[in-house]
Every structure is written in C-alpha cells, then in structure tokens.
Design an enzyme around this catalytic site. Structure first.
Site, PDB file in Angstrom:
ATOM      1  N   GLY A  82       0.852  -1.194   0.000  1.00  0.00           N
ATOM      2  CA  GLY A  82       0.000   0.000   0.000  1.00  0.00           C
ATOM      3  C   GLY A  82       0.877   1.229   0.000  1.00  0.00           C
ATOM      4  O   GLY A  82       2.072   1.150   0.305  1.00  0.00           O
ATOM      5  N   CYS A 109       5.310  -6.134   1.766  1.00  0.00           N
ATOM      6  CA  CYS A 109       5.681  -4.711   1.734  1.00  0.00           C
ATOM      7  C   CYS A 109       4.986  -3.959   2.883  1.00  0.00           C
ATOM      8  O   CYS A 109       5.278  -4.201   4.039  1.00  0.00           O
ATOM      9  CB  CYS A 109       5.338  -4.131   0.358  1.00  0.00           C
ATOM     10  SG  CYS A 109       6.173  -2.564   0.036  1.00  0.00           S
ATOM     11  N   TYR A 110       4.032  -3.086   2.603  1.00  0.00           N
ATOM     12  CA  TYR A 110       3.321  -2.380   3.682  1.00  0.00           C
ATOM     13  C   TYR A 110       2.715  -3.395   4.663  1.00  0.00           C
ATOM     14  O   TYR A 110       2.709  -3.184   5.874  1.00  0.00           O
ATOM     15  CB  TYR A 110       2.219  -1.513   3.061  1.00  0.00           C
ATOM     16  CG  TYR A 110       1.399  -0.726   4.056  1.00  0.00           C
ATOM     17  CD1 TYR A 110       1.860   0.490   4.548  1.00  0.00           C
ATOM     18  CD2 TYR A 110       0.166  -1.191   4.495  1.00  0.00           C
ATOM     19  CE1 TYR A 110       1.106   1.222   5.455  1.00  0.00           C
ATOM     20  CE2 TYR A 110      -0.600  -0.475   5.408  1.00  0.00           C
ATOM     21  CZ  TYR A 110      -0.117   0.734   5.887  1.00  0.00           C
ATOM     22  OH  TYR A 110      -0.864   1.453   6.782  1.00  0.00           O
ATOM     23  N   HIS A 196       7.966  -7.776  -3.641  1.00  0.00           N
ATOM     24  CA  HIS A 196       6.658  -8.189  -4.180  1.00  0.00           C
ATOM     25  C   HIS A 196       6.761  -9.524  -4.926  1.00  0.00           C
ATOM     26  O   HIS A 196       7.201  -9.550  -6.072  1.00  0.00           O
ATOM     27  CB  HIS A 196       6.125  -7.100  -5.118  1.00  0.00           C
ATOM     28  CG  HIS A 196       5.717  -5.865  -4.394  1.00  0.00           C
ATOM     29  ND1 HIS A 196       4.430  -5.637  -3.974  1.00  0.00           N
ATOM     30  CD2 HIS A 196       6.440  -4.804  -3.957  1.00  0.00           C
ATOM     31  CE1 HIS A 196       4.368  -4.489  -3.328  1.00  0.00           C
ATOM     32  NE2 HIS A 196       5.590  -3.960  -3.303  1.00  0.00           N
ATOM     33  N   GLU A 198       4.349 -11.164  -6.135  1.00  0.00           N
ATOM     34  CA  GLU A 198       3.255 -11.317  -7.102  1.00  0.00           C
ATOM     35  C   GLU A 198       3.593 -10.794  -8.491  1.00  0.00           C
ATOM     36  O   GLU A 198       2.932 -11.152  -9.464  1.00  0.00           O
ATOM     37  CB  GLU A 198       1.989 -10.616  -6.573  1.00  0.00           C
ATOM     38  CG  GLU A 198       2.016  -9.089  -6.515  1.00  0.00           C
ATOM     39  CD  GLU A 198       2.687  -8.518  -5.267  1.00  0.00           C
ATOM     40  OE1 GLU A 198       3.428  -9.264  -4.601  1.00  0.00           O
ATOM     41  OE2 GLU A 198       2.479  -7.327  -4.974  1.00  0.00           O
ATOM     42  N   ASP A 254     -17.257 -11.599 -22.063  1.00  0.00           N
ATOM     43  CA  ASP A 254     -17.934 -11.805 -20.777  1.00  0.00           C
ATOM     44  C   ASP A 254     -19.402 -12.163 -20.953  1.00  0.00           C
ATOM     45  O   ASP A 254     -19.885 -13.147 -20.398  1.00  0.00           O
ATOM     46  CB  ASP A 254     -17.812 -10.556 -19.895  1.00  0.00           C
ATOM     47  CG  ASP A 254     -16.380 -10.085 -19.783  1.00  0.00           C
ATOM     48  OD1 ASP A 254     -15.482 -10.913 -20.048  1.00  0.00           O
ATOM     49  OD2 ASP A 254     -16.155  -8.911 -19.454  1.00  0.00           O
ATOM     50  N   LYS A 396     -10.476 -11.962 -15.758  1.00  0.00           N
ATOM     51  CA  LYS A 396     -10.684 -12.080 -17.207  1.00  0.00           C
ATOM     52  C   LYS A 396     -10.109 -13.378 -17.790  1.00  0.00           C
ATOM     53  O   LYS A 396     -10.770 -14.056 -18.581  1.00  0.00           O
ATOM     54  CB  LYS A 396     -10.021 -10.878 -17.892  1.00  0.00           C
ATOM     55  CG  LYS A 396     -10.364 -10.731 -19.344  1.00  0.00           C
ATOM     56  CD  LYS A 396     -11.667  -9.996 -19.469  1.00  0.00           C
ATOM     57  CE  LYS A 396     -12.148  -9.916 -20.883  1.00  0.00           C
ATOM     58  NZ  LYS A 396     -13.389  -9.133 -20.958  1.00  0.00           N
TER      59      LYS A 396
END
Ligand code: XMP
Length: 540
Positions: A82, A109-110, A196, A198, A254, A396
């Site tokens: 964040g 992180c945060y 990070h 991710e 979608d 998605k």
C-alpha cells in the site's frame, strides 16, 4: 505508486445477486485465501497468483473485523502492499486480532510493516526510496523459501522499511540495502516480505506464494474452473427452476460466456438482448447475430438505439459524464425491451471480479474506482429482476478459460475486450455520427492489419482512437487540415497494468498508409507508447 481513489458511483447490488462463491459447493471454495487490500496496485495480482495454485482467493477490505475473517474461515491471510506509511496518522490498519486467529499470515511490503508494527519491529523511512530489481540472499530456505537457494532476483517498491525486529522474528532473507527482506515469526505462522512476489519481475515469486499457500497454509490446490462451471450450471438450474432469464449480450467475451453458461443450464428459458447503441465497431451487430446464431439457439432481441444514444451524448465532452449518460441510456433501452419479454424473472450480467472490487459492490471488499464501469450495479432495482452474475468472482483470463470449458469457439473467447461505452471513449471530446464513422473505419484497419500480421492473440487490445486535434498536412498538391488517429495496442495479463505492444515498424507503416489513404478526414497517425500505469488503456 499513488493509491487508487475515487467515489463509488455504482448502484448497490441487489441482495439476491449470486456470487460464485455462494454458487459453488462448499468443497470448492472452502479452502480460500483472503487478501486484505491496503490500497495496493497489485492486490488483484496477488489474488490471481494464488488462484494459479488452484486455490480460491478473495480480496477484502483492509479493516475487516477479525471476527468476520474467522467466519469466512480462510486457510491463509495475505496483507497487501500500500502507498501509506504505517506510522502516520490515519494510515490504514488491520484488526490486530487477526494475528491471534491462528491462521497463517503473509505481509507483503506495507503488509509486512504492519506485521512488525503490531508484533515487534521498527519501521523507518529509508534515505532513498527503493524501486526496482534487487538481489535477495536467502538465509533460511525451510518454509517460505523452500526449494529456493542462494540469491534470487526480487522486485522492490517501497519508501519505508524495517530497521530492526524484536526477538520474536527470525530474518529469512536480506538484500544489500534491506536487512529484513523477509522474516518469520518464531512461534506463530506469521511471515513478512519487503519485496513483491506477485509481480513477474520477481521470477521465483510464484514458488514463494506456492510455498505459503500450499505448504504453510495447507491448501490442497483443488479449485478448478471445470468443476466450478458444472457447479455454477447446477446452481443456476436449481435457482431458476422454470422461470425466464434475460441476458444482455454485447458480443464481448464476458456476456458470451454468461450466455453460454446460462444456455447450458436452462436452454430455451434464456432470452438475450443486444442493444446496438451506435457505438459498436464496424459490422459488429451483424457479427454478433451471426456468431450468436451459430452457437446458441435462444431468443435474441436486437434493439437499434443509435438515435437515443446520439441524442443523450450531444454536446457532452467530459469522459465521466459520457459514461454516465451511456449507462443511463443503456438502462432505459434495456428496460424498454426487457419489459416486452413476458415472465422474465432474472437478469444475468457479465460482471467480473475486478469490476466488483473497484466499484465497492462487495461489502467485504475494498472500494476504489478510477473510472466508472457502468455494468456494475447494473440495472436499477425498479426493474424488479433478481440479478444473476455468475462471473463476479472471476478474473478475465479465468473467464476465457471458462468459455473454452463451455465449448465456445476460440475466435470468440479470444476476442479483444471492448468497453461497455464503446467507441464513445475512443472518440475524444464530443461524440458525433461523423466522427464515429471515421473512427470505425480507422479501427477496422488497425484490427485487420493486426490479424493479418498474426499478432491478434499476441496483443491484448488493439484499436484506434480519434483525437480532437487538427493538424496541417499535404495530400497531392493540396494543403489539408484534418484529424489525427492514435493507434493503441497493449499487452497485458490482467488489464490492471499493461505495456504498449512493440509492433513491427512495417506493420505500423502499413496501418498508417492505409488509414490516411482510405479514411477521409485523417491526415496523421500516431502510435501510443504509454504503459499503464501511469496511462490507462482507453484514452477516456
Ligand atoms: P482502462 O482504460 O481502465 O481499461 O485501463 C481497462 C480495461 O477495461 C476496459 N474498460 C471498460 N469496460 N466499461 C467497460 O465495460 C467501461 O466503462 C470501461 N472502461 C475501460 C478497457 O477497454 C480495458 O479492457
């Protein structure tokens, strides 16, 4: 990176909205990981990475009560990064009781700084903000770093960092500037990492998240889209009974996947409505009717509503106002057509998880919007339908996978996404029929050339934008003073971040020549080389 911010414009979801988490059997979602979002740009990415381990993952608001977390019964909790500093007033905090739940926690992180602030550690502002690749030396590879050895490349993005930790923590990894790049609590299943895992810039990040989710949290990794599809079909069938469902069809991935899922579940009890708002791409209405006819045999209503949309957009150039008006006009048209369909009880929509998160439609979820997405919250309650949104827990790429599982053709499943407000957000400033016609022609050339070059699947979205500027040119012997087209082509996995496509110069040259020669009113073509962030994919 700045925090996502903005007001929530969406209409509240009807209580009857079905979430797939509710639709699917307990066994499929029982093993969930939750991500508490502290305003991170990558919270959704964390969730996607977890799902890549075949574990269901949900994003929650950062200040959700520990009791509520306990009710959700997750196997693990991830605290996202964040933009704030943990020590400033008003910094987002989590309920400290969550550290007492006995559920494994990973702070990123945060999130790691929060762990330290709560359980014993000192967070300081570093002299220089660290942003980019770093070499991280692993000191203990028994838990979080299992199967990783020596040095790994990691991605850092922080201003603050941990300067000291109490005895309760064991350092697991370090970099030359960050002595506590990763830590583990000595007695509780609580971990933190400054970098990070991710993002793709941390190449071993997937393994680290896997170690946390599978080894530490004990998830089995059994969440599969195929099972999920069957469970969703069974539940829709059960819920709908012999009643009728209306589904808005746009020709996009979608809504097609929603229609396919409903068709499998209830067949002829499905009625679809296609609103041609005059903002569709070239030949799109015909293509949708053709493709739809090929794959479904349900009741299709096509509404020609160009006039109505043009009238409401007249004189409007502010992007959010354009979106708002298109949203309302859509609702009006849809409502008028839907009320003609007898005995309709449910309304199905192709809302996706990112829409749900960004709109704040989930009371447990974080609320942040950059742009209004008019399909969230959807049609107002007064329409009297119950909502079915079978994709509202999916990203998605998962929707595409589901489409293939449901037997939709690749050409449809891999079609580039097209925004609900259509060409209106690519026709900058006021929208007129004439401008749309120019844009439509230029856009079809861009897409055709991308397909001919074999790059349609390689790029995630490729289109033309009509710029509200005129510039001087020369054609033949005559001076021109015409409009400019920008070509936009991006590559992205999740549409939250995107990089501009490195299209070959020859291809760009062909597009430019064709657009200037074939589209009256255009004398200049530019190529957009901005990434997201800081730009967005659409220009408005
Ligand atoms: P941005 O421009 O926010 O776009 O980077 C991310 C993705 O969302 C699509 N998009 C929309 N889709 N209604 C939609 O249904 C909208 O108002 C809207 N705005 C952007 C965009 O095409 C891209 O795929």
């Amino acid at each position: 990176m700045p925090p996502l911010s903005g007001n929530n414009p969406s209409v509240a979801m009807a209580d009857t909205t079905l979430s797939v988490a509710e639709l699917t059997s307990d066994s499929l979602t029982a093993q969930r990981i939750v991500v508490l979002d502290f305003g991170s740009q990558t919270a959704q990415l964390i969730a996607r990475r977890v799902r890549e381990q075949n574990v269901y993952c949900q994003i929650l608001r950062h200040d959700i009560a520990a009791d509520r977390i306990a009710e959700l019964n997750p196997k693990g909790i991830i605290l996202s990064g964040g933009p704030s500093s943990v020590y400033v007033d008003g910094a987002p905090k989590c309920d400290p009781k969550l550290f007492e739940l006995g559920i494994p926690v990973l702070g990123i992180c945060y999130g790691m700084q929060l762990v330290c602030a709560a359980l014993g550690g000192k967070v300081d502002n570093t002299p220089s903000r660290e942003y980019g690749r770093a070499n991280c030396t692993i000191r203990n590879n028994e838990s979080l770093f299992r199967d990783l050895n020596g040095d790994i490349e990691v991605w850092m993005s922080h201003g603050d960092q941990i300067s000291s930790v109490s005895e309760v923590f064991e350092p697991l990894a370090q970099t030359s500037t960050c002595p506590y790049a990763a830590i583990a609590h000595r007695t509780l299943p609580i971990f933190g990492m400054q970098f990070h895992p991710e993002v793709t810039h941390t190449p071993q990040g997937g393994q680290i998240l896997k170690n946390f989710v599978i080894d530490i949290c004990g998830c089995e990794g059994t969440w599969q889209l195929g099972d999920f599809a069957q469970a969703a079909i069974d539940h829709v069938r059960q819920l709908v009974g012999d009643r009728r469902v209306i589904c808005g069809l746009s020709g996009g991935v979608d809504s097609s996947v929603v229609a396919a899922l409903l068709y499998k579940a209830i067949g002829p009890q499905l009625s679809c409505i296609l609103i041609d708002n005059g903002l569709l791409r070239k030949d799109e209405q015909a293509m949708v009717i053709r493709e739809f006819g090929d794959h479904f045999k349900t009741d299709l209503h096509v509404v020609d509503a160009e006039e109505q949309f043009m009238a409401t957009l007249e004189g409007i150039s502010e992007p959010q106002e354009k979106r708002r008006r298109i949203g309302y006009a859509f609702i009006d048209c849809f409502k008028a057509e839907a009320t003609k369909i007898k005995d309709a009880h449910f309304l199905a929509q192709g809302t996706l998880y990112p829409d749900v998160i960004e709109s704040g439609a989930d009371p447990d979820g974080p609320a942040a919007t950059i742009k209004l997405h008019h399909n969230v919250g959807g049609l107002p309650d007064e329409l009297g339908f119950e909502l079915i949104e079978p994709l509202r827990d999916l990203f998605k790429d998962e929707v595409r996978q589901l489409g293939l599982e449901l037997g939709l053709p690749e050409s449809l499943v891999w079609r580039h996404p097209f925004p609900g407000p259509g060409l209106a957000v690519r026709c900058l400033g006021e929208v007129t029929r004439e401008k749309l016609q120019v844009l439509r022609e230029a856009d079809s050339i861009v897409v055709e050339e991308i397909i001919n070059a074999g790059l349609y699947r390689e790029t995630s979205q490729s289109f033309a934008v009509l710029l509200p500027v005129q510039s001087v040119g020369v054609m033949g012997d005559a001076r021109t003073y015409d409009n400019a087209i920008a070509i936009r082509s991006v590559k992205t996995d999740d549409f939250m971040t995107a990089d501009w496509s490195r299209l070959p110069y020859d291809l760009l040259a062909r597009m430019s020549t064709r657009i200037i020669n074939e589209v009256a009113g255009i004398n200049r073509v530019c190529y957009d080389i901005s990434s997201k962030p800081p730009a967005t994919i659409e220009w408005e």
